[in-house]
Write an enzyme that holds these catalytic residues in place. Sequence first.
Site, PDB file in Angstrom:
ATOM      1  N   GLY A  13       0.814  -1.219   0.000  1.00 41.75           N
ATOM      2  CA  GLY A  13       0.000   0.000   0.000  1.00 41.75           C
ATOM      3  C   GLY A  13       0.841   1.260   0.000  1.00 41.75           C
ATOM      4  O   GLY A  13       0.430   2.291   0.523  1.00 41.75           O
ATOM      5  N   GLY A  49      13.062  14.619  -0.600  1.00 37.71           N
ATOM      6  CA  GLY A  49      13.537  15.638  -1.533  1.00 37.71           C
ATOM      7  C   GLY A  49      12.676  15.933  -2.732  1.00 37.71           C
ATOM      8  O   GLY A  49      12.515  17.098  -3.110  1.00 37.71           O
ATOM      9  N   ARG A 301      24.840   9.525  -6.680  1.00 41.84           N
ATOM     10  CA  ARG A 301      25.019   9.059  -5.292  1.00 41.84           C
ATOM     11  C   ARG A 301      26.135   8.045  -5.133  1.00 41.84           C
ATOM     12  O   ARG A 301      26.868   8.073  -4.146  1.00 41.84           O
ATOM     13  CB  ARG A 301      23.713   8.425  -4.808  1.00 41.84           C
ATOM     14  N   GLU A 394       9.774   0.036  -5.810  1.00 44.18           N
ATOM     15  CA  GLU A 394      11.122  -0.384  -5.420  1.00 44.18           C
ATOM     16  C   GLU A 394      11.259  -1.904  -5.388  1.00 44.18           C
ATOM     17  O   GLU A 394      12.366  -2.433  -5.508  1.00 44.18           O
ATOM     18  CB  GLU A 394      11.475   0.231  -4.048  1.00 44.18           C
TER      19      GLU A 394
HETATM   20  C1  LIG Z   1      14.416   8.237   3.934  1.00 46.16           C
HETATM   21  C2  LIG Z   1      14.109   8.091   2.479  1.00 46.16           C
HETATM   22  C3  LIG Z   1      13.968   9.200   1.684  1.00 46.16           C
HETATM   23  C4  LIG Z   1      13.703   9.069   0.324  1.00 46.16           C
HETATM   24  N1  LIG Z   1      13.562  10.175  -0.453  1.00 46.16           N
HETATM   25  C5  LIG Z   1      13.280  10.032  -1.768  1.00 46.16           C
HETATM   26  C6  LIG Z   1      13.100  11.176  -2.608  1.00 46.16           C
HETATM   27  O1  LIG Z   1      13.184  12.301  -2.170  1.00 46.16           O
HETATM   28  N2  LIG Z   1      12.826  10.969  -3.910  1.00 46.16           N
HETATM   29  C7  LIG Z   1      12.733   9.729  -4.453  1.00 46.16           C
HETATM   30  O2  LIG Z   1      12.490   9.596  -5.645  1.00 46.16           O
HETATM   31  N3  LIG Z   1      12.860   8.617  -3.663  1.00 46.16           N
HETATM   32  C8  LIG Z   1      13.133   8.750  -2.360  1.00 46.16           C
HETATM   33  N4  LIG Z   1      13.267   7.635  -1.577  1.00 46.16           N
HETATM   34  C9  LIG Z   1      12.956   6.315  -2.137  1.00 46.16           C
HETATM   35  C10 LIG Z   1      11.437   6.143  -2.240  1.00 46.16           C
HETATM   36  O3  LIG Z   1      10.815   6.763  -1.158  1.00 46.16           O
HETATM   37  C11 LIG Z   1      11.017   4.677  -2.252  1.00 46.16           C
HETATM   38  O4  LIG Z   1      11.801   3.962  -3.152  1.00 46.16           O
HETATM   39  C12 LIG Z   1       9.561   4.543  -2.673  1.00 46.16           C
HETATM   40  O5  LIG Z   1       8.729   5.406  -1.950  1.00 46.16           O
HETATM   41  C13 LIG Z   1       9.093   3.105  -2.514  1.00 46.16           C
HETATM   42  O6  LIG Z   1       7.718   3.067  -2.752  1.00 46.16           O
HETATM   43  P1  LIG Z   1       6.970   1.670  -2.925  1.00 46.16           P
HETATM   44  O7  LIG Z   1       5.552   1.962  -3.170  1.00 46.16           O
HETATM   45  O8  LIG Z   1       7.703   0.852  -3.919  1.00 46.16           O
HETATM   46  O9  LIG Z   1       7.176   0.952  -1.523  1.00 46.16           O
HETATM   47  P2  LIG Z   1       6.800   1.403  -0.022  1.00 46.16           P
HETATM   48  O10 LIG Z   1       6.366   2.794   0.081  1.00 46.16           O
HETATM   49  O11 LIG Z   1       7.946   0.949   0.808  1.00 46.16           O
HETATM   50  O12 LIG Z   1       5.530   0.518   0.303  1.00 46.16           O
HETATM   51  C14 LIG Z   1       5.625  -0.881   0.487  1.00 46.16           C
HETATM   52  C15 LIG Z   1       4.272  -1.376   0.918  1.00 46.16           C
HETATM   53  O13 LIG Z   1       4.286  -2.795   0.908  1.00 46.16           O
HETATM   54  C16 LIG Z   1       3.689  -3.287   2.100  1.00 46.16           C
HETATM   55  N5  LIG Z   1       4.262  -4.610   2.308  1.00 46.16           N
HETATM   56  C17 LIG Z   1       5.569  -4.949   2.394  1.00 46.16           C
HETATM   57  N6  LIG Z   1       5.694  -6.278   2.480  1.00 46.16           N
HETATM   58  C18 LIG Z   1       4.455  -6.795   2.437  1.00 46.16           C
HETATM   59  C19 LIG Z   1       3.928  -8.121   2.476  1.00 46.16           C
HETATM   60  N7  LIG Z   1       4.720  -9.190   2.519  1.00 46.16           N
HETATM   61  N8  LIG Z   1       2.580  -8.287   2.443  1.00 46.16           N
HETATM   62  C20 LIG Z   1       1.754  -7.204   2.376  1.00 46.16           C
HETATM   63  N9  LIG Z   1       2.199  -5.934   2.310  1.00 46.16           N
HETATM   64  C21 LIG Z   1       3.531  -5.748   2.341  1.00 46.16           C
HETATM   65  C22 LIG Z   1       3.997  -2.244   3.137  1.00 46.16           C
HETATM   66  O14 LIG Z   1       3.058  -2.291   4.188  1.00 46.16           O
HETATM   67  C23 LIG Z   1       3.852  -0.962   2.314  1.00 46.16           C
HETATM   68  O15 LIG Z   1       2.500  -0.592   2.279  1.00 46.16           O
HETATM   69  C24 LIG Z   1      13.563   7.772  -0.226  1.00 46.16           C
HETATM   70  C25 LIG Z   1      13.699   6.643   0.586  1.00 46.16           C
HETATM   71  C26 LIG Z   1      14.010   6.795   1.908  1.00 46.16           C
HETATM   72  C27 LIG Z   1      14.236   5.563   2.726  1.00 46.16           C
END
Ligand SMILES: Cc1cc2nc3c(=O)[nH]c(=O)nc-3n(C[C@H](O)[C@H](O)[C@H](O)COP(=O)(O)OP(=O)(O)OC[C@H]3O[C@@H](n4cnc5c(N)ncnc54)[C@H](O)[C@@H]3O)c2cc1C
Length: 659
Positions: A13, A49, A301, A394
């Site tokens: 989510g 950022g 980076r 990611e």
């Molecule tokens: C501190 C920080 C700052 C950042 N700043 C930036 C920025 O400025 N710009 C940029 O481009 N990127 C940035 N990034 C990277 C970026 O934020 C992430 O790569 C991105 O938000 C990941 O989004 P996502 O939807 O893939 O995963 P997430 O937002 O990590 O969501 C994963 C979801 O999966 C769920 N989940 C996990 N495992 C399971 C499972 N087995 N079963 C059910 N649900 C599960 C979790 O509950 C969550 O809802 C940053 C990262 C960090 C750590």
Amino acid sequence: MRIIYTDVLVVGGGLAGLRAAVGARRRGHEVIILSLVPPKRSHSAAAQGGMQASLGNTTKGAGDNEDVHFEDTVRGSDWGCDQEVARLFVHAAPQAVRELAAWGVPWNRVKAGEHEVVMDGQRVTLCERPEAHGLIAARDFGGTKKWRTCFVSDGTGHAMLYAVSDQAVAESIPVHERCEAIALIHDAGRCHGAIVRNLVTGELSAYIARATCIATGGFGRIYRVTSNAVINEGIGAAIVLESGVAELGNMEAVQFHPTTIVPAGILVTEGCRGDGGLLRDAAGHRFMPDYEPEKKELASRDVVSRRMEEHIRAGHGVKGRFGEHLWLDITLLGKAHIDGRLREVKEICQHFLGIDPARDLIPVRPAQHYSMGGIRTDAGGQSTRLAGLFACGEAACWDLHGFNRLGGNSVAETVVAGMIVGETMADFVESSAGDLQVSTALVREFLEREQARIDTLLHGDGSENAAALMARMQEIMTDKVGIFRQGDLLESAVEELQQLLVRSRSIGIATRRPGANPELVTAYRVQKMLKLALCVAHGALQRTESRGAHYREDHPRRNDADWLKRTLASWPDAGQTLPTLAYEPLDVTRMELPPGWRGYGAKDAIAHPATEARAAEIAAIRSAFGHADRYTLQQALMPFEHLVPEPFRGRNERLGDTP
Ligand SMILES: Cc1cc2nc3c(=O)[nH]c(=O)nc-3n(C[C@H](O)[C@H](O)[C@H](O)COP(=O)(O)OP(=O)(O)OC[C@H]3O[C@@H](n4cnc5c(N)ncnc54)[C@H](O)[C@@H]3O)c2cc1C
């Protein structure tokens, strides 16, 4: 046996999962989202950022377009990315940022007239165009030629996540919170959904879906020092690996962010350096221009992190209670700027360091930050091995980032890939391939297998301690599979990780409660995380070159002749202790931008034999299309429009475009 049916199951989510879910729902399909936490607590909220999209509204962004963003991304990836995917991405990113504006994201906006900024350590006055007044602004970030990172102060991810989550609510998409996918259900090359554990009651259910999307974020927690939250354990990628069929791509490509605070490892955004912050050593000397005279603090980076570590090794680090570090200096930005645009950074510094960054230097050192590798998909986001399995964000290796992601390209990827995967899943569900073809017997088999695994942990006679195995894995990854890698250290990492994996098959736990039970959760997760760690370490050992964030001190050159290929890891036999690795070549003869120097970092790559011919071919196409517009030229170089889902085909418009 509890079975839940849906058209589309989205596991995760965060930004990627939510956007994919909204897309499939808007095409009329039933969607369920699973999440470990309430979606608005997902790790996307931590992004500070900003988000890259080539809007070209600000003075320093003028002249930006998809071509410039594409080149920055490919160079950033050290030519490790899929260039068609990079094209698709840069084309859709401006649409995504505007969609988010329409959904309520309060992007910082351009103000016409003069304003002061800090660039290269100097105060400079810029003048914004009157016709740009009120349009979405952008800041500078590492590895980019233009100011392209759209932002909401330094709370960009938070603002984006709330807006996309609200859209999911508006579409009445059910979210099953505190539910964890622990295995995929699949047979004969087709994914049918997932076995899901309720983290409160411990009950297992089968979620049967025509299309299943894994959007579970990164796996940073296999490292001890990481900017990632405790929920970033990579279980989504691990269950795909455990299918024995689907593959993970480029797992050795792990990003280390230059500026996490010491000792907590909490990130302070690249926006600090983008807005003019400098890196200093123990003597107060600004050292990055010595190493990277062109991009300085704003090289990519991987390069900045390595330069920082090199500088510490050369004896210029600041010796502190928690080891050595360097300084990030944002004092020159001034209090008003920090209060307005770097508020979270200010609060992090106050709460975790007890300092005021408008006055004091921030102690920083690189730490694990981002997983470029993940579930290998095609350009539409579908697994290349398991039909009906999709991935985005990611968790995926789509593969936009190759061996180094540019700052701001990740949250952009989440929403762009979410837009695309939402459409491709809907197409899949509407096609005959999307018909449900699963027997109750198969579902029962998977449910019983997972229940038996949990029962063995709860009631077996194992004696290994899960938390100790987890801690040792994290130590090994941080100490031996970090920024600088060497064959002998990697070998010993792989060997010890294999031993830990074998030991993890005999875990015993003290708390035998089947419901909410953190010890049990650690136990079954560490078994999965060790497999991911082995994919990273073994992949890094085998890749005897340096590319992007993967740096081998014993093989310091990028070697396109032998290594211009993507690593594919699978785990076909549950009993094996190493992943099976295969390699997928990147086709130089079809690249729009053949391999070369990135514009920063090392210059001495070993060339691929096809590079010269492709470069000559490109020069010939450019001269033949000398009078054509850039879209026609681009199509001649590397057509990609067939990959763009129909709703996103339109061209982006910018200030100054000629009609
Ligand atoms: C501190 C920080 C700052 C950042 N700043 C930036 C920025 O400025 N710009 C940029 O481009 N990127 C940035 N990034 C990277 C970026 O934020 C992430 O790569 C991105 O938000 C990941 O989004 P996502 O939807 O893939 O995963 P997430 O937002 O990590 O969501 C994963 C979801 O999966 C769920 N989940 C996990 N495992 C399971 C499972 N087995 N079963 C059910 N649900 C599960 C979790 O509950 C969550 O809802 C940053 C990262 C960090 C750590």
